[in-house]
Design an enzyme around this catalytic site. Structure first.
Site: not given
Ligand code: R5P
Length: 294
Positions: A34, A189
């Site tokens: 389960d 980013k």
């Molecule tokens: C976020 O700011 C972290 O430093 C990584 O850049 C992020 O978590 C990477 O995530 P993913 O591989 O999904 O782009």
């Protein structure tokens, strides 16, 4: 002292036990049909116990972790430390929209009710400065694998340019670069969704350079893939990747290589084929000094 490791992490547990010269016992698990788990610990535990549990795939592991910790207390552990090389749920550190649960705060509070101390490596702390703040009234130790990854890169590629794929990774890139005399820069980013990421390269020339992208975690790999595509488009000679936590979910690794990444290096916080440096000596040293301070 007693080190406890779950059966699926016995290999890392063994290395840590050897580095510490402490006995290791394995938490035995039986999965019932389960979905419940029966856990078995050594029937008598010493006063000081360290439990090793990485929290990649956290939802599956948290229940077992809480049960094992409560069981360890019952069996004699008066002082219980968690070593979680990858500590999940650290990213959600504020409510970005009304009603969102601030998981970091609540998981931290929960761990603080169960453990006296928590040791981890490169937790994703953004708006919070220290792990102590996440664990009310308890000891939190955040170690970093960045200098280890920096040393590995510097040895293989002494002229590499370390690139942080986003501002948050700037801290790790600086730590790695400064320790080993590497040049470094930080990208910007923009995340639009779990798998949709734009990365803008910094205002430094990558032309002809051996670029190494360094980050705390690779999850979907989209961050690294976007940064790699950008660096190669601007003439980088090669792009490699170094991460502390090699989660690489689903097709992440394939995406990263498809973007032109040559090699992927990681620490052994999360067991993965890319593991190139070990955090075991770092964790062992932290545990030794924690014991001495008590
Ligand atoms: C976020 O700011 C972290 O430093 C990584 O850049 C992020 O978590 C990477 O995530 P993913 O591989 O999904 O782009």
């Amino acid at each position: 002292m007693q080190l406890l490791a779950f059966d699926d992490e016995a290999a890392l547990g063994q290395k840590l036990a050897e580095a510490l010269a402490w006995p290791l016992a394995v938490v035995q698990r039986h999965r019932f049909p389960d979905g419940e788990t029966r856990l078995r610990l050594p029937p008598a535990l010493p006063r000081s116990v360290v439990l090793l549990r990485g929290l990649q795939d956290p939802n599956a592991k948290l229940t077992e972790l809480l049960l094992a910790a409560a069981g360890a207390r019952e069996l004699g552990a008066a002082h219980l430390t968690l070593v979680s090389p990858y500590l999940a749920y650290m990213r959600q550190d504020m409510a970005f929209s009304p009603g969102e649960v601030v998981s970091q705060r609540h998981l931290g509070a929960l761990l603080a009710t169960v453990f006296d101390a928590v040791i981890t490596v490169d937790p994703h702390l953004h708006r919070v400065a220290t792990l102590d703040e996440v664990l009310p009234g308890r000891r939190g130790l955040a170690l970093t694998a960045a200098p280890l990854l920096g040393a590995y890169v510097a040895q293989r590629m002494p002229h590499a340019l370390l690139l942080a794929p986003d501002e948050e990774a700037g801290q790790w890139v600086r730590a790695a670069a400064v320790a080993h005399g590497l040049s470094h820069a930080v990208c910007r980013k923009q995340r639009h969704g779990d798998h949709e990421v734009d990365v803008a390269l910094p205002d430094v020339s990558v032309r002809g350079r051996a670029v190494v992208l360094l980050d705390d975690v690779a999850s979907t790999g989209r961050t690294l893939a976007a940064a790699a595509r950008g660096a190669l488009a601007q003439g980088a000679a090669s792009v490699d990747v170094a991460v502390t936590h090699a989660l690489f979910i689903g097709d992440a690794l394939a995406q990263v290589h498809a973007a032109g990444v040559r090699h992927v290096f990681s620490s052994d916080c999360v067991p993965h084929a890319s593991n190139a440096v070990s955090v075991v000596p770092l964790v062992a040293e932290a545990l030794h000094s924690l014991v001495q301070q008590r």
